[in-house]
Design a protein around this motif. Sequence first.
Motif, PDB file in Angstrom:
ATOM      1  N   GLY A  76       0.815  -1.214   0.000  1.00 33.02           N
ATOM      2  CA  GLY A  76       0.000   0.000   0.000  1.00 33.02           C
ATOM      3  C   GLY A  76       0.847   1.262   0.000  1.00 33.02           C
ATOM      4  N   ALA A  77       1.865   1.285   0.864  1.00 32.83           N
ATOM      5  CA  ALA A  77       2.767   2.440   0.897  1.00 32.83           C
ATOM      6  C   ALA A  77       3.549   2.535  -0.407  1.00 32.83           C
ATOM      7  CB  ALA A  77       3.725   2.327   2.088  1.00 32.83           C
ATOM      8  N   GLU A  78       3.936   1.387  -0.964  1.00 33.88           N
ATOM      9  CA  GLU A  78       4.679   1.380  -2.226  1.00 33.88           C
ATOM     10  C   GLU A  78       3.843   1.962  -3.365  1.00 33.88           C
ATOM     11  OE1 GLU A  78       7.877   0.440  -4.905  1.00 33.88           O
ATOM     12  OE2 GLU A  78       7.770   0.604  -2.716  1.00 33.88           O
ATOM     13  N   ILE A  79       2.579   1.554  -3.449  1.00 37.06           N
ATOM     14  CA  ILE A  79       1.692   2.074  -4.495  1.00 37.06           C
ATOM     15  C   ILE A  79       1.502   3.578  -4.324  1.00 37.06           C
ATOM     16  CG2 ILE A  79      -0.698   2.081  -5.331  1.00 37.06           C
ATOM     17  CD1 ILE A  79      -0.749  -0.938  -4.769  1.00 37.06           C
ATOM     18  N   GLY A  80       1.251   4.005  -3.073  1.00 37.94           N
ATOM     19  CA  GLY A  80       1.067   5.424  -2.814  1.00 37.94           C
ATOM     20  C   GLY A  80       2.274   6.246  -3.224  1.00 37.94           C
TER      21      GLY A  80
END
Length: 257
Positions: A76-80
């Motif tokens: 999730g943090a990577e996508i953001g």
Amino acid sequence: MTREIAKTDQDSVQIGPVAIARLSRTDAIRRLLAVPGSGTRLAVAFANAHGLLLAMDDPAFAKALAQFLVLNDGIGAEIGARVLSGAGFEDNLNGTDFVPALLDAAPHGTRVYLFGARPEVVEKAAGVFAARHSTITICGWRNGYFGEDEIPEIIADINAARPDILLVAMGNPRQEFLINRLWSDLDVPLALGVGALFDFTAGEVTRAPSLLRHNGLEWVYRLWQEPKRLGQRYTSGIIRYLWKILCLKLSGKSARA
């Protein structure tokens, strides 16, 4: 003493109201282990999609996280980061893998205090940590079930144990709110909010296969394990998170959508 937090546009990425440090695993471990004995203090949080969504929804949680060095946790943090800044993170700093690596690298005699989980779980986790990480000393532990009137006693117990590292395992946002609230009274150089780490360490909850963990997909395994408890977080929660990321991208802002 003050928190040792130095965030700049160059070494962090803003996802909504949360600034996440861009650090490799090696650099993050080096930075954290430099804190004990330096005269500075540092509180650390790990941000996954669920935590970032909580911060987008709750200004009080976002304000609390502003007092932490925040590390990236999961896909999730990577996508953001990729959507909003065009670049992801060098490593996935999932706390359940990162903290054992931190303890492995800790200097001989590093004192560690465990705070959180059920009484039998934190006690078992303390024994496992002591057996797995030969250079550290488990200087105390305390379960995460207490009343308001017990807080002064808890603070006194932690301070008397003189830990170099305090691990607080209560899930977010509770652990971050608690660290923030007690920080001025604690004589602890380094504190980390570690979520379900004690449950994993004690064997109460099994880890996802390494292939899923290394690709930031441990949430898939956790959803399969606890569909009733985690179903909303990992279904509608993920959809809401991705929608907010898209809104931030379209608006050209990193503030809450």
